[in-house]
Design an enzyme around this catalytic site. Structure first.
Site, short mmCIF file in Angstrom:
data_model
loop_
_atom_site.label_atom_id
_atom_site.label_comp_id
_atom_site.label_asym_id
_atom_site.label_seq_id
_atom_site.Cartn_x
_atom_site.Cartn_y
_atom_site.Cartn_z
N GLY D 27 0.85 -1.18 0.00
CA GLY D 27 0.00 0.00 0.00
C GLY D 27 0.88 1.22 0.00
CG ASN D 28 1.25 3.22 -2.97
OD1 ASN D 28 0.39 3.95 -3.43
ND2 ASN D 28 1.58 2.06 -3.50
CB SER D 44 9.20 1.21 -4.81
OG SER D 44 8.74 -0.05 -5.23
N GLY D 45 8.54 -0.44 -1.92
CA GLY D 45 9.00 -1.65 -1.24
C GLY D 45 9.68 -1.46 0.11
CB SER D 73 4.94 4.05 -4.83
OG SER D 73 3.93 3.18 -5.29
CB SER D 74 5.89 0.19 -8.82
OG SER D 74 5.03 -0.48 -7.94
CG ASP D 75 0.98 1.16 -7.33
OD1 ASP D 75 0.78 0.48 -8.35
OD2 ASP D 75 1.07 0.65 -6.20
CG HIS D 94 -2.87 1.12 -4.33
ND1 HIS D 94 -4.05 0.48 -4.63
CD2 HIS D 94 -1.88 0.27 -4.72
CE1 HIS D 94 -3.78 -0.70 -5.19
NE2 HIS D 94 -2.48 -0.85 -5.24
CG HIS D 96 -3.25 -5.07 -2.68
ND1 HIS D 96 -3.02 -6.06 -3.58
CD2 HIS D 96 -2.85 -3.93 -3.29
CE1 HIS D 96 -2.47 -5.57 -4.69
NE2 HIS D 96 -2.37 -4.27 -4.53
CG ASP D 119 -22.47 8.82 7.98
OD1 ASP D 119 -23.41 9.61 7.80
OD2 ASP D 119 -22.44 8.02 8.95
CG HIS D 168 -5.00 -3.65 -8.75
ND1 HIS D 168 -4.17 -2.90 -9.54
CD2 HIS D 168 -4.37 -3.76 -7.55
CE1 HIS D 168 -3.08 -2.57 -8.84
NE2 HIS D 168 -3.18 -3.09 -7.63
CE1 TYR D 228 -21.07 12.39 13.58
CE2 TYR D 228 -18.96 13.33 12.99
CZ TYR D 228 -19.70 12.35 13.62
OH TYR D 228 -19.06 11.35 14.28
#
Lengths: 230, 230, 230, 230
Positions: D27-28, D44-45, D73-75, D94, D96, D119, D168, D228
């Site tokens: 995730g990133n 990345s990683g 990040s590769s994304d 991002h 998973h 909400d 994905h 709220y």
């Protein structure tokens, strides 16, 4: 009296929280001393973290409190029935653990669908019959023991050390309070795994483990030629 | 001997608890030293928290204990078969993790339904065939290795570093004990995700990942032009 | 004013996190003081860990802030309706706990499928009707109270201390803020267990608990001859 | 440069573990500085626990590393596409995460079945179309951004701050890295709740929330008359 057993029963009760088998005080563990024919059991409704060894209640097989100032678990009559009927059992656990209770509520035993169950249970974990209205109204906790014993008419209790009571929840047992706790953990795990594998089947029935694999796994841990462990 | 590998194997075994892949002692990790052709493996039935580096058992590929005072894991013959058949594999993990075991119990491989699996497994994680009665009775743990190897007849083991054994549970492997642990975690995660996505499908079959997305994800982490990580 | 009640309300609000019933600030607890006819409620949108006793807001039954510098929970009008309609209720909890919310979203009450529910709820936990467009636009939070009250037209609120609001989430109540929290935990547990047991049934309907077991369990904890606890 | 934003991005990345949205480094989070038109993103990683503010990589909207010694990040190309197309978005996440990924793998958007989603999301959380083979092979991460943007052709991104990418996993965004993280947590929660409520329906389709309740809930938190919070 029975100081060592009280300590074991205390630790097994606290283990119910360690293994995430209970909410609030919804579970209890007892231990049995065959010599004096007394059992030691958790007091009713007391949080596990507050328990001290001397809070454990000593009860005779005819249900009399032998030692202790607190009221024993309301499930004590069930424990008594099981100790009277199942020789060799020296620890009993009752929980309302999530996945085991789901099977109980569905009125279904947990079929042996994998080696995880076979490592500890020599076959299906049965579900009892329903209690009748008379049984419930007359002596509910005693008859809860009765229907468990009936379910084991053709099963050796120490080979299948657990059961789910119809509409209620699991009981597990063993050769000590700690061993009973161990079996209660396995019952919960296998309840979850077999719930899941049943959902993966096309026809709503879980795939069953082949008998010869079941025997192999059970025997390698519990048979006379067992070779698991040190 | 093999002090460094013992330490790695110890840490990977303890990682089984860190990543919530085991209950009690239901899992084991080994490591392989290609030079001496020995493996280092967890002793049978010892709790992870008690393990010391010197408790690790060194075993040769013909199953002899080379060093160590404890009995090696009862699954050692399975590990041996895999090291003999899968060149380049230097770590193996066996667990009874919940979701992976559910697929094993259902007798189904875990189809590649998403990029999470594709990042580590180049396709479906297969399920072995059932073992025969003869195989189980004659040499159960060795033949567990055999059916895994059969499942990889047309698959490169390091491209699909895991399997579920029919009615039993997952095995995963890798280029080191730590890498094998990593793959066991992924196997469990993807077992859960694909169980869930299968439940969301209308026809009881999980949606599959397009081949070209599968290739892309696998290659960007593992191909020769991999560009993930530092 | 109401210092003791503020402390109780604070602790019950923090209990929402202890029992894993909330994410972010998605839940609130109030307490009622019958003498002054004021309620004490969590301020809107403040993280539980930051709460101090004096942050609790005192509100009268006509919705006026009597004491406190922060804005009360936006759900305050719902709490007010319930305190006005349900005599004896002195604590109310609202959560978006996962499993209870799932039943709410499905528009279904949680049938009494086991003794876990029967120990605290004398029957099904109902689901309200949908709110109408007019109700939502005119006074949403007040009418949320209205539909809950309607669902209890033929039910004694303290015998079934909880509800799921159609498309929304659970409310639970009790004789104190702590007791209401307790019931909210049970509602979540039984929502999970009965979701699971429903999945195990062949026809998609959960097996129901026999009435006489339901009565027995409810009465042994709550009846005049209750014998659970010390 | 951008020291404050680096700190925010770092904390939001660590929040992925706090809220149990990631395994390993799956995730990133990035943040966007509209003035300089640069984004700050996780390298990345690299494990979250090891991250220091200066490890964050500053990247321009044409994909050049402006500052930082580590690989982004590769994304990153996906993040860039979104910042270019979605004005006002200043944080992207991002993950998973389990339940959101299940919907992504099933190729289904998450319908608005309850007020929990309403909400924060003004309607269904969409699922993108599949990427074509050409898109995947030519510039996978950039086209992942493209299919997300297409899914929002008729949706205001800040009113529905998240998406699941076909096969994905989820992306979420917001007005800051922290706000994007918040929305990613909600996406995961509502993915679980609506998965469960869908299982409770008789026809395999989740009950949907009435439009007027959806509007009410969204507006009371996000509309110009929002009431709220403090």
């Amino acid at each position: 009296m029975l100081e060592e057993l009280k300590q074991e029963v205390l630790e097994a009760n606290q283990g119910l929280e360690t293994y995430d088998l209970v909410t609030f005080t919804w579970g209890n563990v007892s231990g049995f001393d065959p010599e004096s024919e007394n059992l030691v059991i958790k007091p009713s409704g007391v949080p596990y973290k507050q328990l001290q060894p001397d809070d454990m209640v000593v009860v005779s097989l005819d249900g009399q409190v032998v030692e202790g100032t607190l009221k024993p678990s309301s499930d004590t009559p069930t424990h008594i029935e099981l100790y009277k009927a199942f020789p060799g059992v020296k620890g009993i656990v009752h929980t309302h653990s999530d996945w085991g209770t789901a099977w109980a509520q569905a009125g279904k035993g947990i079929p042996c669908a994998g080696t995880t169950q076979a490592d500890y249970f020599n076959g299906e974990i049965p579900c009892t019959r329903r209690l009748s209205k008379e049984e419930v109204e007359q002596n509910y906790e005693k008859y809860t023991g009765t229907v468990i014993i009936e379910a084991f008419e053709h099963i050796e209790p120490l080979e299948v050390p657990g059961v789910v009571v119809y509409g209620h929840a699991p009981f597990a047992w063993g050769t000590s309070p700690e061993n009973a706790l161990h079996n209660a953990v396995v019952l919960e795990k296998t309840s979850k795994m077999t719930f899941l594998s049943r959902q993966l089947s096309e026809n709503g029935k879980p795939e069953l483990l082949d008998d010869y694999v079941l025997n192999k796994h059970y025997e390698r841990k519990h048979g006379k030629n067992a070779y698991y462990g040190q």
